[in-house]
Design an enzyme around this catalytic site. Structure first.
Site, PDB file in Angstrom:
ATOM      1  N   PHE A 273       0.826  -1.204   0.000  1.00  0.00           N
ATOM      2  CA  PHE A 273       0.000   0.000   0.000  1.00  0.00           C
ATOM      3  C   PHE A 273       0.866   1.261   0.000  1.00  0.00           C
ATOM      4  CE2 PHE A 273      -3.227  -3.155   1.341  1.00  0.00           C
ATOM      5  CZ  PHE A 273      -4.130  -2.922   0.320  1.00  0.00           C
ATOM      6  N   SER A 274       0.613   2.221   0.886  1.00  0.00           N
ATOM      7  CA  SER A 274       1.270   3.518   0.752  1.00  0.00           C
ATOM      8  C   SER A 274       2.734   3.525   1.151  1.00  0.00           C
ATOM      9  CB  SER A 274       0.503   4.584   1.538  1.00  0.00           C
ATOM     10  OG  SER A 274      -0.686   4.915   0.857  1.00  0.00           O
ATOM     11  N   CYS A 275       3.267   2.410   1.620  1.00  0.00           N
ATOM     12  CA  CYS A 275       4.729   2.321   1.717  1.00  0.00           C
ATOM     13  C   CYS A 275       5.348   2.523   0.332  1.00  0.00           C
ATOM     14  CB  CYS A 275       5.166   0.975   2.283  1.00  0.00           C
ATOM     15  SG  CYS A 275       4.627   0.658   3.973  1.00  0.00           S
TER      16      CYS A 275
ATOM     17  N   LYS B 164       4.748   4.896  -1.557  1.00  0.00           N
ATOM     18  CA  LYS B 164       5.074   6.315  -1.692  1.00  0.00           C
ATOM     19  C   LYS B 164       6.501   6.603  -1.249  1.00  0.00           C
ATOM     20  CE  LYS B 164       0.326   8.041  -1.219  1.00  0.00           C
ATOM     21  NZ  LYS B 164      -0.407   6.766  -1.097  1.00  0.00           N
TER      22      LYS B 164
ATOM     23  N   TYR C 251      -4.098  14.530   1.684  1.00  0.00           N
ATOM     24  CA  TYR C 251      -3.444  13.285   1.293  1.00  0.00           C
ATOM     25  C   TYR C 251      -3.905  12.828  -0.077  1.00  0.00           C
ATOM     26  CZ  TYR C 251      -1.560   8.551   1.950  1.00  0.00           C
ATOM     27  OH  TYR C 251      -0.862   7.383   1.827  1.00  0.00           O
TER      28      TYR C 251
END
Length: 397
Positions: A77-79, A81, A167
């Site tokens: 997921f947003s890791c 980013k 976000y």
């Protein structure tokens, strides 16, 4: 440090190795499975370019049919980013990208609908005013890179760019990823392979190859999660809940981001370059990549100290554009920084968390890379990763 042969022993449900002084961390990892349904997880810690913790346990599917192994991968997921922040910083370090330059300098089609003065740093710091699409997007459209980048290039911002932050849960990936593509000449997935994965011999992908898809764990949802109730937030087509739409794109994904065969459990989505949230990795590879940002790891140092200082300087904090109760996140140029809402190891740590409990970060003082990944997606406050980090802090301090 003590050799692996002297490491902590684990019960049959948890496997792997760790240096003996990290027993307290292992206890916290074991405890993360307590009082939960079917779940798999993995934890990796690197210090001074050497892996000191590498453990895993649980199951890769809700029917308990297969055990999590050393080679299991999962959606981070947003890791993801944090990986894009590394790629962008590397291009800045090489003089190929400028944080202060207009996005349109690299992506001319972006200079539409009042976005002529949007800077690269605004995109990385979630200030671009494009946190969600104004029009609803289908799954077929979301997995098309040209469609999504053209849509965002033509869209009028939701607020004046640079004046507020919100976000960019999924759109971050197309915005930053297209900058990376324009500058490097490679898709974001190929740039990741060239700059991070291949030099480090790390199993990290944005767009998992077909021959690797069998290794990806099924994402399992907590029953009756708070996140599920948020679906009601899509008020009307005329006045959507922009926070919910940042996750769903108006129809492409369930608000929980996954379900049986849907969202990030859909093989089509995993194979696509959904660069805001679709990274797929092992914990040891993700932690290795974070380690390589602060210390030479397997002969590779991804970023130098000067660019790290720029990329991790606080840019956004405080209440977001569309309002949300605290605690609020603090962010640099793509990286999430320690805040009351997300604690890492120390005030100088940087990285990113991800939906459902994923955490990846580096710490320059401890010369450390860390990744905790799980396929059981908890909603609301989730103490699993925080407990492990707290145990690690007690060991190192």
């Amino acid at each position: 440090m003590n050799p692996r042969a002297e490491g902590v022993q684990f019960p049959s449900s948890v496997d792997g190795q760790a240096d003996v002084e990290f027993g307290r961390v292992m206890d916290a990892f074991r405890d993360s499975f307590a009082d939960r349904g079917p779940m798999g997880a993995a934890l990796s810690v690197w210090i001074d370019g050497r892996q000191v913790v590498d453990v895993w346990g649980g199951v890769t599917a809700g029917n308990f049919a297969s055990q999590w192994t050393a080679t299991t991968t999962t959606v981070v997921f947003s890791c993801t980013k944090a990986l894009l922040a590394i790629l962008a910083a590397r291009l800045v370090q090489e003089g190929r990208l400028d944080y202060e330059a207009p996005v349109a300098h690299y992506w001319p089609e972006f200079a539409q609908a009042g976005k002529e003065d949007v800077l690269v740093k605004h995109v990385l710091a979630h200030q671009a005013g494009l946190s969600a699409p104004r029009r609803s997007v289908s799954t077929d459209q979301a997995i098309s890179w040209p469609f999504m980048t053209e849509l965002l290039a033509s869209q009028r911002p939701l607020w004046t760019p640079g004046t507020a932050h919100e976000y960019h849960a999924l759109t971050f990936g197309w915005l930053v990823g297209e900058l990376i593509r324009r500058v490097s000449g490679r898709s974001v997935g190929d740039a990741l392979q060239e700059i991070i994965s291949q030099p480090l011999n790390a199993e990290i992908w944005i767009g998992v190859p077909p021959e690797q898809s069998f290794r990806v764990a099924e994402l399992l949802l907590e029953e009756g999660s708070e996140t599920a109730h948020a679906a009601a937030g899509e008020r009307t087509p005329q006045e959507p809940d922009w926070g919910v739409r940042s996750l769903t794109l108006g129809g492409a994904f369930p608000v929980e981001l996954a379900g049986p065969g849907t969202g990030f459990n859909d093989p089509r989505v995993r194979a696509a370059e959904i660069a805001g949230a679709g990274g797929i990795a092992t914990s040891r590879s993700l932690a290795k990549a974070m380690s390589a940002t602060v210390v030479r790891t397997d002969g590779v140092r991804l970023l130098d100290d000067a660019i790290l200082a720029r990329a991790t300087a606080p840019v956004t904090l405080g209440p977001p554009a569309f309002g949300r109760p605290p605690p609020w996140s603090k962010r640099g140029l793509g990286f999430q920084l320690p805040s009351p809402g997300r604690g890492f190891l120390s005030p100088r740590s940087f990285g990113h968390d991800g939906a459902g409990g994923q955490i990846a970060f580096a710490d320059p003082d401890a010369r450390l890379g860390f990744a905790y990944l799980t396929n059981r997606l908890e909603a609301g406050p989730d103490g699993r990763g925080a407990s492990i980090i707290n145990a690690l802090r007690r060991v190192l301090c």
